[in-house]
Design a protein around this motif. Structure first.
Motif, short mmCIF file in Angstrom:
data_model
loop_
_atom_site.label_atom_id
_atom_site.label_comp_id
_atom_site.label_asym_id
_atom_site.label_seq_id
_atom_site.Cartn_x
_atom_site.Cartn_y
_atom_site.Cartn_z
N GLY A 173 14.21 -14.34 50.31
CA GLY A 173 15.14 -14.99 51.23
C GLY A 173 14.57 -15.13 52.63
O GLY A 173 14.77 -16.15 53.28
N PHE A 174 13.83 -14.12 53.08
CA PHE A 174 13.21 -14.18 54.40
C PHE A 174 12.07 -15.20 54.43
O PHE A 174 11.94 -15.97 55.37
CB PHE A 174 12.69 -12.80 54.80
N SER A 175 11.25 -15.21 53.39
CA SER A 175 10.08 -16.09 53.36
C SER A 175 10.44 -17.56 53.28
O SER A 175 9.79 -18.40 53.89
CB SER A 175 9.19 -15.74 52.18
N SER A 176 11.45 -17.86 52.48
CA SER A 176 11.82 -19.26 52.28
C SER A 176 13.28 -19.32 51.83
O SER A 176 13.56 -19.22 50.64
CB SER A 176 10.89 -19.89 51.23
N PRO A 177 14.21 -19.47 52.77
CA PRO A 177 15.63 -19.52 52.40
C PRO A 177 15.91 -20.63 51.39
O PRO A 177 15.19 -21.62 51.34
CB PRO A 177 16.33 -19.81 53.73
N ASN A 178 16.92 -20.43 50.60
CA ASN A 178 17.37 -21.38 49.58
C ASN A 178 16.48 -21.42 48.34
O ASN A 178 16.51 -22.38 47.59
CB ASN A 178 17.56 -22.79 50.16
N ILE A 179 15.70 -20.39 48.15
CA ILE A 179 14.91 -20.24 46.92
C ILE A 179 15.85 -20.01 45.75
O ILE A 179 16.93 -19.42 45.91
CB ILE A 179 13.94 -19.04 47.07
N THR A 180 15.44 -20.44 44.56
CA THR A 180 16.16 -20.08 43.35
C THR A 180 15.23 -19.25 42.47
O THR A 180 14.02 -19.47 42.45
CB THR A 180 16.66 -21.31 42.56
N VAL A 181 15.81 -18.29 41.78
CA VAL A 181 15.06 -17.44 40.86
C VAL A 181 15.69 -17.59 39.49
O VAL A 181 16.89 -17.35 39.32
CB VAL A 181 15.09 -15.96 41.31
N ASP A 182 14.87 -18.01 38.53
CA ASP A 182 15.33 -18.13 37.14
C ASP A 182 14.75 -16.98 36.35
O ASP A 182 13.53 -16.77 36.34
CB ASP A 182 14.85 -19.45 36.52
N ILE A 183 15.61 -16.23 35.67
CA ILE A 183 15.18 -15.16 34.79
C ILE A 183 15.14 -15.74 33.37
O ILE A 183 16.15 -16.25 32.88
CB ILE A 183 16.15 -13.96 34.83
N VAL A 191 10.80 -17.33 37.14
CA VAL A 191 10.35 -18.55 37.82
C VAL A 191 11.00 -18.56 39.21
O VAL A 191 12.22 -18.53 39.33
CB VAL A 191 10.75 -19.82 37.05
N ILE A 192 10.16 -18.56 40.23
CA ILE A 192 10.65 -18.63 41.61
C ILE A 192 10.46 -20.09 42.04
O ILE A 192 9.34 -20.56 42.15
CB ILE A 192 9.87 -17.68 42.54
N ASP A 193 11.57 -20.78 42.23
CA ASP A 193 11.54 -22.23 42.48
C ASP A 193 12.11 -22.55 43.85
O ASP A 193 12.76 -21.73 44.48
CB ASP A 193 12.36 -22.92 41.39
N HIS A 194 11.90 -23.76 44.28
CA HIS A 194 12.39 -24.27 45.57
C HIS A 194 11.83 -23.49 46.76
O HIS A 194 12.52 -23.26 47.74
CB HIS A 194 13.91 -24.32 45.62
N ILE A 195 10.57 -23.09 46.64
CA ILE A 195 9.87 -22.44 47.74
C ILE A 195 9.42 -23.54 48.70
O ILE A 195 8.90 -24.56 48.27
CB ILE A 195 8.63 -21.66 47.23
N ALA A 196 9.61 -23.33 49.99
CA ALA A 196 9.16 -24.31 50.98
C ALA A 196 7.66 -24.54 50.77
O ALA A 196 6.90 -23.60 50.53
CB ALA A 196 9.43 -23.81 52.38
N SER A 197 7.25 -25.78 50.83
CA SER A 197 5.86 -26.15 50.59
C SER A 197 4.91 -25.35 51.48
O SER A 197 5.10 -25.25 52.68
CB SER A 197 5.68 -27.65 50.84
#
Length: 138
Positions: A67-77, A11-17
């Motif tokens: 990280g380049f596309s949208s800093p501060n993303i979280t990745v849940d495995i 799950v890739i979360d906190h992607i900039a809208s």
């Protein structure tokens, strides 16, 4: 709207809208033979609105792209239906073969088989520059 839980995946979360499709394309998720869900403009207390990508299989992900596309993303495995690992992704210090230099006089434009390498020169503004010719990345 309901998106089911998954047994194993990412799950890739906190992607900039509005950035989910860019990430989808940069990671080549269209080539996967598993379910990929893209949620856009999800309400978020922290961000106002955010995007989320759920991948229902275990794959290797290029964290530099995230990280380049949208800093501060979280990745849940997710393993066995539980979040087994959570990663916080920030701007990478260096990008290799993610961007291409637009300077026609740069060695990467005239020579083959040279990696396109960009260094983070301004973390506050997310500015990267080519290590060969110092051209600012777009």
């Amino acid at each position: 709207m309901r998106v089911d839980s998954m047994k194993n995946g990412i799950v890739i979360d906190h992607i900039a809208s509005g950035k989910a499709m860019d990430i989808y394309n940069m990671l080549g998720l269209d080539e996967l033979d598993c379910t990929v869900a893209i949620l856009r403009n999800v309400p978020s207390k922290k961000m106002g609105k955010k995007d989320i990508i759920k991948i229902d299989c275990d794959i290797d992900i290029n964290f530099d792209v995230l990280g380049f596309s949208s800093p501060n993303i979280t990745v849940d495995i997710v393993r066995n239906g539980e979040v087994s690992e959570k990663k916080h992704i920030a701007l990478p210090e260096q990008l290799t073969d993610i961007l291409t230099c637009k300077n026609p006089r740069c060695i990467t434009s005239t020579e083959q088989d040279i990696h396109h390498i960009f260094k983070l020169t301004d973390a506050k503004n997310g500015i990267y520059r080519c290590i060969y010719c110092d051209t600012k990345a777009k």
